[in-house]
Design a protein around this motif. Structure first.
Motif, short mmCIF file in Angstrom:
data_model
loop_
_atom_site.label_atom_id
_atom_site.label_comp_id
_atom_site.label_asym_id
_atom_site.label_seq_id
_atom_site.Cartn_x
_atom_site.Cartn_y
_atom_site.Cartn_z
N ILE A 1 0.85 -1.19 0.00
CA ILE A 1 0.00 0.00 0.00
C ILE A 1 0.89 1.23 0.00
N LEU A 2 0.53 2.18 -0.87
CA LEU A 2 1.23 3.46 -0.90
C LEU A 2 0.41 4.45 -0.09
N SER A 3 0.98 4.95 0.99
CA SER A 3 0.28 5.90 1.84
C SER A 3 1.28 6.66 2.71
N ILE B 1 3.77 -1.21 3.70
CA ILE B 1 3.39 0.18 3.45
C ILE B 1 4.64 0.97 3.07
N TYR B 2 4.50 1.76 2.01
CA TYR B 2 5.57 2.68 1.59
C TYR B 2 4.93 4.02 1.29
N SER B 3 5.69 5.08 1.46
CA SER B 3 5.14 6.41 1.23
C SER B 3 5.20 6.82 -0.24
N SER B 4 5.97 6.08 -1.06
CA SER B 4 6.05 6.44 -2.48
C SER B 4 6.21 5.19 -3.34
N LEU B 5 5.80 5.31 -4.58
CA LEU B 5 5.94 4.20 -5.53
C LEU B 5 7.41 3.85 -5.74
N ILE C 1 10.72 -12.27 -6.59
CA ILE C 1 9.52 -11.66 -7.17
C ILE C 1 9.47 -11.94 -8.67
N GLU C 2 8.30 -12.40 -9.13
CA GLU C 2 8.16 -12.62 -10.57
C GLU C 2 7.51 -11.42 -11.26
N ASN C 3 6.35 -10.97 -10.77
CA ASN C 3 5.64 -9.87 -11.40
C ASN C 3 5.18 -8.86 -10.36
N VAL C 4 5.22 -7.59 -10.75
CA VAL C 4 4.70 -6.52 -9.91
C VAL C 4 3.55 -5.88 -10.70
N TRP C 5 2.39 -5.77 -10.03
CA TRP C 5 1.18 -5.22 -10.65
C TRP C 5 0.73 -3.97 -9.92
N ILE C 6 0.45 -2.92 -10.67
CA ILE C 6 -0.15 -1.70 -10.13
C ILE C 6 -1.65 -1.86 -10.32
N VAL C 7 -2.42 -1.77 -9.21
CA VAL C 7 -3.85 -2.06 -9.28
C VAL C 7 -4.75 -0.87 -8.89
N TYR D 1 -1.98 5.13 -10.76
CA TYR D 1 -1.90 4.81 -12.19
C TYR D 1 -1.17 5.91 -12.96
N ALA D 2 -1.50 7.16 -12.69
CA ALA D 2 -0.87 8.28 -13.40
C ALA D 2 0.64 8.29 -13.17
N GLU D 3 1.05 8.14 -11.91
CA GLU D 3 2.48 8.12 -11.59
C GLU D 3 3.16 6.92 -12.23
N SER D 4 2.47 5.79 -12.23
CA SER D 4 3.05 4.55 -12.78
C SER D 4 3.28 4.64 -14.28
N MET D 5 2.32 5.19 -15.01
CA MET D 5 2.48 5.28 -16.47
C MET D 5 3.63 6.19 -16.86
#
Length: 183
Positions: free
Chosen positions: A73-75, A89-93, A107-113, A119-123
């Motif tokens: 969770i990002l918070s 929990i992390y404060s930033s992506l 870790i195999e895959n990381v998914w932004i959900v 989503y905006a920051e991730s793209m």
């Protein structure tokens, strides 16, 4: 560099949520989300789902943390004692990705959900690889929206596990699409 994919269902007016929930009920699309974010080739590794606080609490309590995946969770406001021990929990992506990078052999895959700002920051991130988008061919009342997809994304052929063509459930038509970020 550890990369990630995004997965989202979006209606025609770019909506993704209403009052902390999905504005539609499409069981097969939820199953697709679950299967896609759990799928891995190496059973010794785990998949990670990264989401904002509102997205996490939008998941029904009986379904969270999302099973069989590492939940991040990002918070900047939540405290670890407010969540189950296994939720990170992390404060930033980027801070989360740097920590996950230290465990990348596990870790195999990381998914932004979700949600919208994640989503905006991730793209915009160089770590972004693909966008798995379910296009719902209907408009819904929404209060949360998916950001505009940058021009650097190009539609690619979906993998063999993605149902092809237009699907239909409960009178709603939808289609699975995959976009890849071009360097």
């Amino acid at each position: 560099m550890l990369r990630f994919n995004l997965i989202v269902a979006v209606c025609e007016n770019s909506g993704i949520g209403l009052k902390g929930d999905l504005p539609w009920r499409i069981r097969s699309e939820l199953k697709y989300f679950s299967n896609t974010t759990k799928r891995r080739l190496d059973s010794s590794k785990r998949n990670v789902v990264i989401m904002g606080r509102k997205t996490y609490f939008g998941v029904p309590p009986s379904k969270r943390p999302l099973p069989d995946r590492v939940n991040v969770i990002l918070s900047s406001t939540l405290k670890s004692n407010e969540l189950p021990n296994e939720v990170l929990i992390y404060s930033s992506l980027e801070g989360a990705m740097q920590e996950l990078e230290k465990q990348k052999d596990q870790i195999e895959n990381v998914w932004i959900v979700g949600g919208s700002s994640v989503y905006a920051e991730s793209m915009a991130s160089p770590r972004c690889h693909r966008l798995y988008l379910t296009k719902i061919y209907a408009e819904f009342e929404c209060d949360t929206f998916f950001p505009k997809i940058p021009e650097s994304f190009r539609e690619v052929s979906p993998d063999k596990d993605t149902p092809p063509g237009i699907q239909e459930e409960n009178g709603l038509k939808y289609e699975y699409k995959v976009f890849e970020k071009q360097e």
